[in-house]
Design a protein around this motif. Structure first.
Motif, mmCIF file in Angstrom:
data_model
loop_
_atom_site.group_PDB
_atom_site.id
_atom_site.type_symbol
_atom_site.label_atom_id
_atom_site.label_comp_id
_atom_site.label_asym_id
_atom_site.label_seq_id
_atom_site.Cartn_x
_atom_site.Cartn_y
_atom_site.Cartn_z
ATOM 1 N N UNK A 47 0.715 -1.252 -0.095
ATOM 2 C CA UNK A 47 -0.034 0.023 0.062
ATOM 3 C C UNK A 47 0.812 1.281 -0.066
ATOM 4 N N UNK A 48 0.434 2.305 -0.734
ATOM 5 C CA UNK A 48 1.020 3.549 -0.860
ATOM 6 C C UNK A 48 -0.086 4.561 -0.430
ATOM 7 N N UNK A 49 0.600 5.364 0.304
ATOM 8 C CA UNK A 49 -0.450 6.642 0.758
ATOM 9 C C UNK A 49 0.230 7.949 0.194
ATOM 10 N N UNK A 50 -0.728 8.565 -0.798
ATOM 11 C CA UNK A 50 -0.014 9.574 -1.534
ATOM 12 C C UNK A 50 -0.741 10.965 -1.189
ATOM 13 N N UNK A 51 0.070 11.946 -1.265
ATOM 14 C CA UNK A 51 -0.429 13.379 -0.717
ATOM 15 C C UNK A 51 -0.411 13.985 -2.076
ATOM 16 N N UNK A 52 -1.821 14.297 -2.540
ATOM 17 C CA UNK A 52 -1.759 14.758 -3.842
ATOM 18 C C UNK A 52 -3.168 15.839 -3.921
ATOM 19 N N UNK A 53 -3.074 16.893 -4.548
ATOM 20 C CA UNK A 53 -4.122 17.666 -4.870
ATOM 21 C C UNK A 53 -5.387 17.389 -5.173
ATOM 22 N N UNK A 54 -5.438 16.264 -6.110
ATOM 23 C CA UNK A 54 -6.643 15.798 -6.864
ATOM 24 C C UNK A 54 -6.466 14.247 -7.189
ATOM 25 N N UNK A 55 -7.624 13.596 -7.323
ATOM 26 C CA UNK A 55 -7.602 12.221 -7.946
ATOM 27 C C UNK A 55 -6.681 12.169 -9.015
ATOM 28 N N UNK A 56 -6.870 13.179 -10.093
ATOM 29 C CA UNK A 56 -5.984 12.969 -11.235
ATOM 30 C C UNK A 56 -4.504 12.925 -10.926
ATOM 31 N N UNK A 57 -4.062 13.697 -10.078
ATOM 32 C CA UNK A 57 -2.586 13.766 -9.518
ATOM 33 C C UNK A 57 -2.261 12.516 -8.873
ATOM 34 N N UNK A 58 -3.015 11.918 -8.077
ATOM 35 C CA UNK A 58 -2.736 10.840 -7.494
ATOM 36 C C UNK A 58 -2.593 9.669 -8.433
ATOM 37 N N UNK A 59 -3.526 9.549 -9.375
ATOM 38 C CA UNK A 59 -3.780 8.426 -10.368
ATOM 39 C C UNK A 59 -2.447 8.599 -11.304
ATOM 40 N N UNK A 60 -1.895 9.974 -11.574
ATOM 41 C CA UNK A 60 -0.833 9.997 -12.342
ATOM 42 C C UNK A 60 0.450 9.188 -11.610
ATOM 43 N N UNK A 61 0.657 9.850 -10.269
ATOM 44 C CA UNK A 61 1.642 9.309 -9.561
ATOM 45 C C UNK A 61 1.779 7.651 -9.327
ATOM 46 N N UNK A 62 0.286 7.366 -9.063
ATOM 47 C CA UNK A 62 0.384 5.677 -8.855
ATOM 48 C C UNK A 62 0.704 4.740 -10.150
ATOM 49 N N UNK A 63 -0.078 5.471 -11.246
ATOM 50 C CA UNK A 63 0.189 4.600 -12.602
ATOM 51 C C UNK A 63 1.522 4.774 -13.147
ATOM 52 N N UNK A 64 2.518 5.803 -12.622
ATOM 53 C CA UNK A 64 3.876 5.982 -13.094
ATOM 54 C C UNK A 64 4.866 4.936 -12.422
ATOM 55 N N UNK A 65 4.248 4.269 -11.193
ATOM 56 C CA UNK A 65 4.875 3.446 -10.371
ATOM 57 C C UNK A 65 5.419 2.151 -11.222
ATOM 58 N N UNK A 66 6.628 1.958 -11.412
ATOM 59 C CA UNK A 66 7.264 0.756 -12.143
ATOM 60 C C UNK A 66 6.256 -0.454 -11.898
ATOM 61 N N UNK A 67 5.862 -0.871 -10.848
ATOM 62 C CA UNK A 67 5.340 -2.160 -10.644
ATOM 63 C C UNK A 67 4.018 -2.180 -11.250
ATOM 64 N N UNK A 68 3.266 -0.953 -11.415
ATOM 65 C CA UNK A 68 1.974 -0.919 -12.077
ATOM 66 C C UNK A 68 2.348 -0.442 -13.558
ATOM 67 N N UNK A 69 3.107 0.351 -13.940
ATOM 68 C CA UNK A 69 3.354 0.344 -15.321
ATOM 69 C C UNK A 69 3.837 -0.659 -16.108
ATOM 70 N N UNK A 70 4.558 -1.716 -15.594
ATOM 71 C CA UNK A 70 5.052 -2.839 -16.251
ATOM 72 C C UNK A 70 4.028 -4.089 -16.029
ATOM 73 N N UNK A 71 2.943 -3.879 -15.166
ATOM 74 C CA UNK A 71 2.096 -4.773 -15.110
ATOM 75 C C UNK A 71 2.191 -5.854 -14.119
ATOM 76 N N UNK A 72 3.127 -5.803 -13.182
ATOM 77 C CA UNK A 72 3.575 -6.664 -12.121
ATOM 78 C C UNK A 72 2.434 -6.709 -11.088
ATOM 79 N N UNK A 73 1.771 -5.547 -10.863
ATOM 80 C CA UNK A 73 0.790 -5.299 -9.731
ATOM 81 C C UNK A 73 -0.262 -4.594 -10.368
#
Length: 88
Positions: A47-73
Motif C-alpha cells: 500500500x502507498x499513501x499519496x499526498x496529492x491535490x486531486x484524484x487525477x494527480x494521485x492517479x498519475x503518480x500511482x500509474x507511473x509506479x514501475x510495478x503498475x506500469x510494467x503490469x506486475x501489480x
C-alpha cells in the motif's frame, strides 16, 4: 490523501521491477508526495499513501509506479480522509 492498494499479479516480474518501485516511492517521499508505504504481511502486495491535490494527480503518480506500469501489480486507488484525534 489517496491510498493505492498494489496487488501482485506476476511474482517474477514484481521481483524484477521491485528495486525500481522502491526507488520511485522513495523519490516521491522526498518530494513530500508519499506519506507512508509498505508491504502487506501476507506478501501479496502493498500500500502507498499519496499526498496529492486531486484524484487525477494521485492517479498519475500511482500509474507511473514501475510495478503498475510494467503490469506486475494491479492498482486500486481510493481517496482517503483520515480522522483527526482525539475525536470530539
Amino acid at each position: 490523501m489517496y491510498v493505492a492498494i498494489l496487488t501482485i499479479v506476476d511474482p517474477e516480474l514484481n521481483a524484477k521491477v521491485r528495486p525500481a518501485h522502491l526507488e520511485y516511492i522513495n523519490q516521491l517521499y522526498l518530494q513530500d508526495k508519499v506519506v507512508m508505504a509498505g508491504p502487506f504481511a501476507d506478501q501479496r502486495g502493498g500500500m502507498v499513501i499519496y499526498r496529492a491535490d486531486s484524484l487525477e494527480e494521485a492517479k498519475q503518480l500511482a500509474e507511473a509506479d514501475p510495478v503498475v506500469r510494467e503490469g506486475a501489480r494491479t492498482l486500486e486507488l481510493r481517496e482517503w480522509k483520515p480522522l483527526s484525534f482525539p475525536l470530539a
